[in-house]
Motif scaffolding. Structure first.
Motif, PDB file in Angstrom:
ATOM      1  N   GLN A   1     -14.706  21.361   3.598  1.00 34.85           N
ATOM      2  CA  GLN A   1     -13.614  21.430   2.653  1.00 34.85           C
ATOM      3  C   GLN A   1     -12.483  20.489   3.051  1.00 34.85           C
ATOM      4  N   PHE A   2     -12.186  20.424   4.347  1.00 37.58           N
ATOM      5  CA  PHE A   2     -11.164  19.506   4.848  1.00 37.58           C
ATOM      6  C   PHE A   2     -11.577  18.059   4.602  1.00 37.58           C
ATOM      7  N   TYR A   3     -12.878  17.770   4.807  1.00 40.38           N
ATOM      8  CA  TYR A   3     -13.372  16.407   4.584  1.00 40.38           C
ATOM      9  C   TYR A   3     -13.241  16.007   3.115  1.00 40.38           C
ATOM     10  N   TYR A   4     -13.631  16.903   2.196  1.00 39.72           N
ATOM     11  CA  TYR A   4     -13.563  16.568   0.775  1.00 39.72           C
ATOM     12  C   TYR A   4     -12.112  16.472   0.290  1.00 39.72           C
ATOM     13  N   ARG A   5     -11.202  17.260   0.861  1.00 36.33           N
ATOM     14  CA  ARG A   5      -9.780  17.119   0.502  1.00 36.33           C
ATOM     15  C   ARG A   5      -9.248  15.756   0.929  1.00 36.33           C
ATOM     16  N   ASN A   6      -9.590  15.342   2.156  1.00 36.94           N
ATOM     17  CA  ASN A   6      -9.163  14.016   2.618  1.00 36.94           C
ATOM     18  C   ASN A   6      -9.794  12.907   1.791  1.00 36.94           C
ATOM     19  N   LEU A   7     -11.068  13.116   1.386  1.00 44.20           N
ATOM     20  CA  LEU A   7     -11.743  12.095   0.586  1.00 44.20           C
ATOM     21  C   LEU A   7     -11.083  11.949  -0.794  1.00 44.20           C
ATOM     22  N   SER A   8     -10.757  13.070  -1.428  1.00 44.28           N
ATOM     23  CA  SER A   8     -10.091  12.988  -2.737  1.00 44.28           C
ATOM     24  C   SER A   8      -8.690  12.393  -2.603  1.00 44.28           C
ATOM     25  N   ARG A   9      -7.982  12.716  -1.498  1.00 44.67           N
ATOM     26  CA  ARG A   9      -6.654  12.136  -1.278  1.00 44.67           C
ATOM     27  C   ARG A   9      -6.759  10.624  -1.072  1.00 44.67           C
ATOM     28  N   GLN A  10      -7.801  10.190  -0.335  1.00 41.78           N
ATOM     29  CA  GLN A  10      -7.974   8.756  -0.109  1.00 41.78           C
ATOM     30  C   GLN A  10      -8.330   8.031  -1.406  1.00 41.78           C
ATOM     31  N   GLN A  11      -9.169   8.637  -2.231  1.00 44.07           N
ATOM     32  CA  GLN A  11      -9.520   8.010  -3.512  1.00 44.07           C
ATOM     33  C   GLN A  11      -8.297   7.875  -4.413  1.00 44.07           C
ATOM     34  N   ALA A  12      -7.409   8.880  -4.395  1.00 42.52           N
ATOM     35  CA  ALA A  12      -6.180   8.785  -5.186  1.00 42.52           C
ATOM     36  C   ALA A  12      -5.297   7.657  -4.671  1.00 42.52           C
ATOM     37  N   GLN A  13      -5.219   7.508  -3.346  1.00 36.47           N
ATOM     38  CA  GLN A  13      -4.427   6.418  -2.769  1.00 36.47           C
ATOM     39  C   GLN A  13      -5.027   5.062  -3.137  1.00 36.47           C
ATOM     40  N   GLN A  14      -6.360   4.974  -3.124  1.00 39.08           N
ATOM     41  CA  GLN A  14      -6.997   3.710  -3.500  1.00 39.08           C
ATOM     42  C   GLN A  14      -6.707   3.351  -4.949  1.00 39.08           C
ATOM     43  N   GLN A  15      -6.786   4.345  -5.849  1.00 36.96           N
ATOM     44  CA  GLN A  15      -6.506   4.064  -7.258  1.00 36.96           C
ATOM     45  C   GLN A  15      -5.046   3.630  -7.460  1.00 36.96           C
ATOM     46  N   ALA A  16      -4.114   4.291  -6.760  1.00 41.44           N
ATOM     47  CA  ALA A  16      -2.707   3.911  -6.880  1.00 41.44           C
ATOM     48  C   ALA A  16      -2.480   2.503  -6.358  1.00 41.44           C
ATOM     49  N   TRP A  17      -3.147   2.169  -5.234  1.00 39.26           N
ATOM     50  CA  TRP A  17      -2.969   0.829  -4.668  1.00 39.26           C
ATOM     51  C   TRP A  17      -3.564  -0.224  -5.589  1.00 39.26           C
ATOM     52  N   LEU A  18      -4.743   0.089  -6.193  1.00 42.64           N
ATOM     53  CA  LEU A  18      -5.369  -0.870  -7.097  1.00 42.64           C
ATOM     54  C   LEU A  18      -4.516  -1.104  -8.342  1.00 42.64           C
ATOM     55  N   GLN A  19      -3.936  -0.074  -8.885  1.00 39.27           N
ATOM     56  CA  GLN A  19      -3.077  -0.238 -10.061  1.00 39.27           C
ATOM     57  C   GLN A  19      -1.862  -1.097  -9.734  1.00 39.27           C
ATOM     58  N   LYS A  20      -1.293  -0.863  -8.543  1.00 44.18           N
ATOM     59  CA  LYS A  20      -0.130  -1.662  -8.147  1.00 44.18           C
ATOM     60  C   LYS A  20      -0.528  -3.125  -7.939  1.00 44.18           C
ATOM     61  N   ARG A  21      -1.702  -3.336  -7.311  1.00 49.38           N
ATOM     62  CA  ARG A  21      -2.140  -4.715  -7.061  1.00 49.38           C
ATOM     63  C   ARG A  21      -2.451  -5.426  -8.374  1.00 49.38           C
ATOM     64  N   ARG A  22      -3.066  -4.714  -9.338  1.00 44.90           N
ATOM     65  CA  ARG A  22      -3.369  -5.346 -10.628  1.00 44.90           C
ATOM     66  C   ARG A  22      -2.098  -5.697 -11.397  1.00 44.90           C
ATOM     67  N   SER A  23      -1.090  -4.822 -11.317  1.00 46.69           N
ATOM     68  CA  SER A  23       0.183  -5.154 -11.981  1.00 46.69           C
ATOM     69  C   SER A  23       0.847  -6.347 -11.301  1.00 46.69           C
ATOM     70  N   ASP A  24       0.738  -6.414  -9.964  1.00 47.48           N
ATOM     71  CA  ASP A  24       1.291  -7.578  -9.265  1.00 47.48           C
ATOM     72  C   ASP A  24       0.549  -8.856  -9.651  1.00 47.48           C
TER      73      ASP A  24
END
Length: 338
Positions: A248-271
């Protein structure tokens, strides 16, 4: 006439080994079983081990002799002495013309708690030199309930292949179609005696059909055995809950990392859109140095598989003892009414 290419002995042996049929039955001599029971009961509740000797004939693994390992504390020098003791025993047996081919080992257990990582590692060590080896498990506590608790185990080929790669992720397990019931394979045991021993046992058999073993089967006091099994079952359930918390801890960290990746990708695409508007080259959408793209290691599922196996074993033991106890109680009730 076609030329026949000569083959070496190693090539012939390798071809025969590849074409060897799967192991179907473990044939044990009665004297070997008596030696195993005597050794395990003498040192109970301490756990002991010993060597199995015999022959590998087709689909039958014949166990014709055994000898115990000395009980010592774990130490490198003592382990070396144990290896020397094993080689010396096999040399002495060879000198007296007794089967000295190693086919596995036996060990005692307490309340069926034998499915551990240590057992798997021992299997893998034996597999380096012996392709088909078995482990005979004897449970003195279970045998006290009037049942000969003796079983022969081996590791499944699919599990050994996965264990060598040391990759017990969910994706790999689904690819191999491997579950917790596919770790060990129980091989049927066949007890064999020579004609001379069978005739001698027939002469020793008493005239009366009632023996001490028959009286032991009617014992009604199974509470201590059931209590210990339930206690071990509760401990295994706690261990399995801890393993589930890891995932459960692993999947929580995995979902948190995927959210961070999506946020970073959106910021990079806007840049990049702003850079294109300014006539500059866009930046890459992947950054290996970014912690958000660092893969999170998935925890191994081996421990949870072994714990689940052990829980199943405890449940089967409780179910078997409880069923026998009900039969005894109904029998005693009928005797009292009569």
């Amino acid at each position: 006439m076609a030329n026949v290419v000569p083959r070496s002995f190693l090539q012939v042996a390798a071809k025969e080994e590849e074409a060897a049929p799967p192991l179907r039955v473990v044939q044990i001599e009665g004297l070997v079983i008596l030696k195993i029971i005597k050794h395990c009961k003498e040192f109970s509740p301490a756990l002991v081990t010993g060597q199995l000797l015999g022959l590998d004939v087709g689909s039958v693994l014949e166990v014709t002799n055994c000898f115990p390992f000395p009980v010592r504390e774990e130490d490198e020098e003592i382990e070396a002495e144990g290896a020397n003791y094993q080689l010396e025993m096999m040399r002495c047996l060879r000198e007296v013309n007794v089967d000295n081919n190693t086919v596995g080992w036996y060990q005692s257990t307490l309340f069926g708690s034998f499915q551990t990582v240590e057992l798997i590692e021992t299997f893998m060590n034996y597999q380096e030199n012996i392709k088909r080896c078995v482990c005979i498990i004897y449970d003195p506590s279970r045998s006290n309930q009037g049942v000969l608790a003796l079983k022969a185990l081996k590791l499944s080929d699919s599990f050994m292949e996965l264990y060598r790669s040391n990759n017990f992720t969910g994706e790999k397990l689904r690819e191999k179609n491997l579950s917790w019931v596919d770790i060990f394979e129980e091989i049927p045991i066949k007890v064999s005696n020579s004609a001379l021993i069978s005739a001698f046992m027939t002469e020793l058999e008493p005239d009366t059909p009632v023996t001490q073993c028959d009286y032991e089967r009617l014992q009604l006091s199974t509470n201590p055995y059931l209590e210990r099994n339930v206690e071990f079952l509760i401990e295994c359930m706690d261990d399995l809950s801890m393993e589930q918390q890891k995932f459960q801890f692993y999947y929580r960290n995995l979902s948190r990392q995927q959210a961070q990746q999506q946020a970073w990708l959106q910021k990079r695409r806007s840049d990049n859109m702003a850079r294109k508007a300014a006539g500059e080259e866009p930046l890459p959408e992947e950054d290996p140095s970014n912690p958000a793209f660092k893969p999170i290691p998935e925890p191994s599922r081996l421990d949870s598989f072994l714990i689940t196996n052990q829980i199943s074993n405890y449940c089967n033991q409780i179910n078997g003892v409880a069923g026998q106890s009900f039969s005894r109680l109904y029998l005693m009730k009928a005797l009292q009414e009569n």
